[in-house]
Write an enzyme that holds these catalytic residues in place. Structure first.
Site, mmCIF file in Angstrom:
data_model
loop_
_atom_site.group_PDB
_atom_site.id
_atom_site.type_symbol
_atom_site.label_atom_id
_atom_site.label_comp_id
_atom_site.label_asym_id
_atom_site.label_seq_id
_atom_site.Cartn_x
_atom_site.Cartn_y
_atom_site.Cartn_z
ATOM 1 N N ASP A 1 -21.665 37.936 -58.306
ATOM 2 C CA ASP A 1 -22.151 36.932 -57.356
ATOM 3 C C ASP A 1 -20.963 36.028 -57.003
ATOM 4 O O ASP A 1 -20.617 35.114 -57.749
ATOM 5 C CB ASP A 1 -23.283 36.115 -57.990
ATOM 6 C CG ASP A 1 -23.771 34.995 -57.076
ATOM 7 O OD1 ASP A 1 -23.182 34.796 -55.991
ATOM 8 O OD2 ASP A 1 -24.748 34.315 -57.454
ATOM 9 N N TRP B 1 -26.640 29.844 -61.973
ATOM 10 C CA TRP B 1 -26.877 30.910 -61.002
ATOM 11 C C TRP B 1 -26.971 32.285 -61.645
ATOM 12 O O TRP B 1 -27.806 33.106 -61.275
ATOM 13 C CB TRP B 1 -25.828 30.902 -59.891
ATOM 14 C CG TRP B 1 -26.074 29.783 -58.930
ATOM 15 C CD1 TRP B 1 -25.246 28.721 -58.681
ATOM 16 C CD2 TRP B 1 -27.231 29.576 -58.097
ATOM 17 N NE1 TRP B 1 -25.821 27.875 -57.759
ATOM 18 C CE2 TRP B 1 -27.031 28.370 -57.384
ATOM 19 C CE3 TRP B 1 -28.421 30.278 -57.902
ATOM 20 C CZ2 TRP B 1 -27.965 27.865 -56.479
ATOM 21 C CZ3 TRP B 1 -29.362 29.775 -57.004
ATOM 22 C CH2 TRP B 1 -29.130 28.596 -56.307
ATOM 23 N N LYS C 1 -20.954 28.460 -48.710
ATOM 24 C CA LYS C 1 -20.060 27.735 -49.605
ATOM 25 C C LYS C 1 -18.623 27.848 -49.087
ATOM 26 O O LYS C 1 -18.043 26.884 -48.662
ATOM 27 C CB LYS C 1 -20.132 28.308 -51.035
ATOM 28 C CG LYS C 1 -21.536 28.545 -51.556
ATOM 29 C CD LYS C 1 -22.276 27.251 -51.886
ATOM 30 C CE LYS C 1 -23.768 27.440 -52.082
ATOM 31 N NZ LYS C 1 -24.186 28.353 -53.125
HETATM 32 C C1 LIG Z 1 -25.536 28.767 -53.721
HETATM 33 C C2 LIG Z 1 -25.518 29.890 -54.661
HETATM 34 C C3 LIG Z 1 -26.569 30.806 -54.743
HETATM 35 C C4 LIG Z 1 -27.828 30.687 -53.904
HETATM 36 O O1 LIG Z 1 -27.539 30.994 -52.593
HETATM 37 P P1 LIG Z 1 -28.696 31.084 -51.491
HETATM 38 O O2 LIG Z 1 -27.923 31.514 -50.278
HETATM 39 O O3 LIG Z 1 -29.297 29.732 -51.376
HETATM 40 O O4 LIG Z 1 -29.676 32.100 -51.921
HETATM 41 C C5 LIG Z 1 -26.465 31.841 -55.637
HETATM 42 N N1 LIG Z 1 -25.371 31.996 -56.406
HETATM 43 C C6 LIG Z 1 -24.342 31.137 -56.353
HETATM 44 C C7 LIG Z 1 -23.156 31.354 -57.231
HETATM 45 C C8 LIG Z 1 -24.374 30.061 -55.470
HETATM 46 O O5 LIG Z 1 -23.346 29.196 -55.421
#
Ligand SMILES: *Cc1c(COP(=O)(O)O)cnc(C)c1O
Length: 361
Positions: free
Chosen positions: A173, A102, A197
């Site tokens: 993030d 990511w 998540k």
């Molecule tokens: C799932 C995830 C993403 C992507 O998220 P979207 O909502 O599908 O854009 C980005 N970064 C991390 C750490 C993730 O777990």
């Protein structure tokens, strides 16, 4: 209906109590004769939802008034673009710490807008994976911000230290990390997370930004990704994902009721300790990540004999354990054990793993 434990990485399991509550009040929400999905975001009833959700999130993460909380759409990937468009300044440069899938994806997207540096911090030594401590990160003197990802959802890697550099803006993030443990928000310029998540349903993205960073964005920035505009309109410049906002609010209340982040953090440690101990004590399962960087949210592991993978998944499913297949980039297994996964779910997984090992090991 028999209950199952769902280890999906995202969209992921939501606390059962919250699902029941949403079900109970779905048809006739607040006695309005319709559901929360069917009313305007500008009604006083929805406004209460919005305000309470924000207040509870502030309380849970101890967020001072120095920070603005935004509720938007576009997911974490939307933020991969929004961040450079909002935070680039005099250097038009940014440092991207690369710890896995990511953070690397965020780096790739950022290159559309600026000169970003890809700073690799993953080490593999004696077949053990670890991440460089933040004091050793090769950051540059001239960059407008440093982006990193404290929990790599796919790789099962975490950074528990909270990076801090004088006069540097840290952007995180937190998609699969937020609300899993206590943090010192004051160390960050901005953190963001897609909800699917560790919070609620997909569709809402949370941004916590230090107010002084709300400044001029790049001219090309779409209004719906412009933090100034979103902030000025209290996250209602365009129609927000109201149902996801409502459900996230229920999850915040659920965490409060559970005893807050400290309690959640203890429980998350207990769950992940139990699972890693099971893996480490066996000759059948492996996880080769250094203790200090093992994710407490996404536990990845392999079977020593990958030929048994299909059997493992099939028998696990029959046992009531869902979605244990690892991401296709990594293979093997992944058990996502976010806040909403009860300790009993992990205990059941461990029981199954020991049983499976006995049968085929
Ligand atoms: C799932 C995830 C993403 C992507 O998220 P979207 O909502 O599908 O854009 C980005 N970064 C991390 C750490 C993730 O777990």
């Amino acid at each position: 209906m028999s209950l199952i434990y769902n280890f999906s990485a995202g969209p992921a399991t939501i606390p059962k109590d919250v699902i029941y509550q949403a079900q109970k009040e779905l048809i006739n929400w607040k006695n309005l004769g319709c559901s929360v999905m069917e009313i305007s975001h500008r009604t006083k009833e929805f406004n209460t939802v919005a305000i309470e959700a924000e207040q509870n999130l502030r309380y849970l993460l101890n967020i001072s008034n120095n920070y603005k909380i935004l509720f938007c759409q576009g997911g974490a990937r939307g933020q991969f673009s929004a961040i450079p468009m909002n935070l680039l300044g005099k250097y038009s440069k940014a440092d991207y710490i690369n710890s896995g899938y990511w953070s690397h994806s965020a780096f790739i997207e950022s290159k559309k807008y600026c000169f970003s540096r890809n700073i690799l911090i993953k080490k593999i030594k004696n077949n053990k994976i670890s991440l460089l401590k933040y004091k050793k990160w090769d950051i540059s003197d001239i960059s407008d911000y440093i982006h990193y990802c404290p929990n790599e959802t796919i790789d099962g890697l975490s950074i528990y230290e909270e990076p801090f550099f004088d006069n540097k803006i840290i952007v995180g993030d937190f998609s699969s990390f937020i609300l899993s443990r206590s943090i010192n928000i004051n160390k960050y310029g901005l953190i963001y997370a897609g909800a699917q998540k560790n919070i609620g349903p997909a569709g809402i993205t949370i941004i916590i930004i230090r107010k002084d960073l709300l400044k001029n964005t790049l001219k090309i920035c779409p209004s719906i990704l412009d933090y100034n505009i979103i902030s000025k309109y209290n996250s209602m410049f365009n129609t927000p994902p109201t149902f996801a906002w409502y459900l996230s609010g229920l999850v915040f209340k659920w965490i409060k009721k559970k005893g807050g982040i400290k309690k959640i953090e203890e429980l998350n440690k207990k769950k992940s300790d139990l699972l890693y101990k099971t893996i480490d004590n066996s000759m059948f399962y492996i996880n080769n990540i250094d203790q200090s960087n093992r994710s407490k949210m996404n536990v990845v592991f392999d079977l020593f004999d990958p030929k048994l993978n299909t059997k493992f998944l099939k028998e696990a499913k029959n046992f009531g354990l869902y979605a244990l297949k690892g991401h296709s980039k990594v293979g093997g297994m992944r058990a996502s054990i976010y806040n909403a996964m009860p300790l009993d779910g992990v205990k059941k997984l461990v029981k199954f793993m020991l049983f499976f090992e006995k049968k085929y090991g």
